[in-house]
Design a protein around this motif. Structure first.
Motif, PDB file in Angstrom:
ATOM      1  N   SER A  71       0.541   5.896   0.290  1.00 25.60           N
ATOM      2  CA  SER A  71      -0.257   7.117   0.399  1.00 25.60           C
ATOM      3  C   SER A  71       0.583   8.282  -0.122  1.00 25.60           C
ATOM      4  O   SER A  71       1.795   8.331   0.096  1.00 25.60           O
ATOM      5  CB  SER A  71      -0.689   7.366   1.840  1.00 25.60           C
ATOM      6  N   ASN A 123       0.847  -1.194   0.000  1.00 26.72           N
ATOM      7  CA  ASN A 123       0.000   0.000   0.000  1.00 26.72           C
ATOM      8  C   ASN A 123       0.880   1.241   0.000  1.00 26.72           C
ATOM      9  O   ASN A 123       2.064   1.170   0.307  1.00 26.72           O
ATOM     10  CB  ASN A 123      -0.962   0.000   1.194  1.00 26.72           C
ATOM     11  N   GLU A 181      -4.555   1.087  -1.734  1.00 27.39           N
ATOM     12  CA  GLU A 181      -4.661  -0.019  -0.787  1.00 27.39           C
ATOM     13  C   GLU A 181      -4.201  -1.322  -1.431  1.00 27.39           C
ATOM     14  O   GLU A 181      -4.071  -1.426  -2.636  1.00 27.39           O
ATOM     15  CB  GLU A 181      -6.114  -0.194  -0.296  1.00 27.39           C
ATOM     16  N   ASN A 182      -4.002  -2.337  -0.598  1.00 24.44           N
ATOM     17  CA  ASN A 182      -3.577  -3.653  -1.056  1.00 24.44           C
ATOM     18  C   ASN A 182      -4.531  -4.205  -2.106  1.00 24.44           C
ATOM     19  O   ASN A 182      -4.110  -4.794  -3.100  1.00 24.44           O
ATOM     20  CB  ASN A 182      -3.472  -4.609   0.144  1.00 24.44           C
TER      21      ASN A 182
END
Length: 191
Positions: free
Chosen positions: A69, A67, A132-133
């Motif tokens: 950000s 993941n 996200e994953n």
């Protein structure tokens, strides 16, 4: 004056006013785009605070979790609200395949678009793009032992991205989409 002439005169006045209002909105929209895009401080990706996490199972060498950000700011210095702001990221992995002599292979490992809503005029919007994953295309990742030629590099792995920013502007009269293709974002080497 006959009713048909009155109607035509009123219709011409209406069309004239409509044309003037659309022209003014278009001119202000163009000036706003110049105001926003001419100052590089208005669009600020925060690469220093970006986070990237990768968890690999030591026994199977499979990726268990990945993941990231990316925080960014957008300053709306224009005359209208920025509406329906969307950011899309496609992430690609370039590696040398063991089965292909002196040739590299490129696979897409992420394809995600995130909507951030509206930014009112005169406001600085602060956002975070999350990958996200579940957003990653795990089936496209090469196996680290049977597919990647680690002797190719350094770097053995190279990451490239396509970034797309799209939005509506000038009370929905203009739609804008900007794409940056094949931007080098990093590499990895075991040595």
């Amino acid at each position: 004056m006959r009713p048909s002439r009155v109607f035509r005169l009123l219709f011409r006045i209406f069309i004239f006013l409509l044309t003037i209002s659309v022209t003014v909105v278009s001119i202000l929209g163009g000036l706003s785009a110049i105001l926003i895009l001419s100052d590089t401080d208005n669009i600020q990706p925060d690469f220093d605070n970006a986070e990237f996490n990768l968890d690999i199972n030591n026994s199977t060498l499979e990726i268990e979790n990945i993941n990231f950000s990316l925080p960014f700011k957008l300053n709306n210095t224009g005359f209208f609200d920025l509406e329906n702001l969307e950011v899309g990221i496609q992430l690609f992995l370039n590696y040398s395949d063991i089965g292909m002599m002196n040739d590299t292979k490129v696979v897409k490992i992420l394809d995600k678009t995130q909507n951030f809503g509206d930014i009112p005029k005169g406001v600085i919007g602060e956002f975070v793009f999350f990958g996200e994953n579940s957003s990653f295309l795990h089936e496209n990742f090469p196996h680290p032992i049977t597919e990647i030629n680690w002797l190719r590099g350094p770097p053995a792995l190279e990451f490239y991205a396509n970034f797309t920013v799209s939005l509506d502007y000038s009370i929905g009269m203009h739609s804008l989409s900007i794409t940056i293709l094949n931007l080098f974002v990093g590499d990895s080497s075991p040595f």
